[in-house]
Design an enzyme around this catalytic site. Structure first.
Site, PDB file in Angstrom:
ATOM      1  CB  ALA A   1       8.800  -1.410  -5.404  1.00 34.00           C
TER       2      ALA A   1
ATOM      3  N   GLY B   1      -0.659  -1.642   6.865  1.00 37.06           N
ATOM      4  CA  GLY B   1       0.380  -2.341   7.595  1.00 37.06           C
ATOM      5  C   GLY B   1       1.616  -2.522   6.730  1.00 37.06           C
TER       6      GLY B   1
ATOM      7  CB  CYS C   1       8.519  -6.498   3.553  1.00 34.70           C
ATOM      8  SG  CYS C   1       7.008  -6.030   2.695  1.00 34.70           S
TER       9      CYS C   1
END
Length: 180
Positions: free
Chosen positions: A46, A41, A141
């Site tokens: 990084a 998900g 994100c």
């Protein structure tokens, strides 16, 4: 459970948006940063040396555990592990994945989980002594790179090798105690 560090790389989950990769694949290749697509998900994140990356491979069916319970156990174990090891409080942000430092609201822990046939994979990455420079290549994100933090930036990186082992033990002990 596996705990490790990665060489500099970017990973994109099933929710990775092209606009969150801020440089071309050619630039990544030139600077030695691998780009990896994964079925977990989440968007881009990084990995760098100095992180604690945890991969949790749990058979949910065998343990009669729902995915929601697994995720709650994961977060609780991370919160306890960070608090017990570094005396730092991290909290969930209902609008964004991961765990954030209380008060500053900077992201310390990224999370990305995948479950197939009741078996989990992937897990979390805690920023320890890593430079966070690889985060500047993405919107982690979907957020800004300057919203990330590390134990170093928080002034808590002293004795990191020893503390890292303490954290892993505390996390694992808490996580296993929560499993049915």
């Amino acid at each position: 459970m596996l705990f490790l560090e990665h060489s500099p790389c970017l990973t994109g989950g099933i929710g990775a948006k092209a606009e969150n990769l801020l440089v071309s694949k050619e630039v990544l290749s030139q600077i030695g940063v691998e780009l990896i697509s994964l079925p977990r998900g989440g968007d881009f994140t990084a990995h760098e040396p100095g992180q604690i990356v945890g991969y949790l491979h749990i058979d949910l069916k065998k343990r009669n555990l729902s995915l929601g319970d697994f995720l709650r156990n994961l977060n609780e174990s991370l919160v306890v592990g960070v608090k017990e090891t570094w005396g730092l409080t991290v909290v969930e942000n209902p609008k964004a994945p991961g765990l954030y430092t209380e008060g500053t609201n900077k992201k310390l822990i990224s999370e990305g989980v995948y479950a197939k046939s009741y078996f989990t994979s992937f897990g979390f990455a805690l920023n320890g002594t890593n430079s966070l420079s690889t985060f500047s290549l993405i919107n982690p994100c979907g957020a800004r790179a300057d919203e990330m933090t590390s134990l170093t930036r928080l002034g808590l990186s002293d004795q990191f090798p020893k503390k890292r082992i303490e954290f892993v033990r505390q996390f694992a002990t808490t996580f296993l105690s929560l499993l049915p």
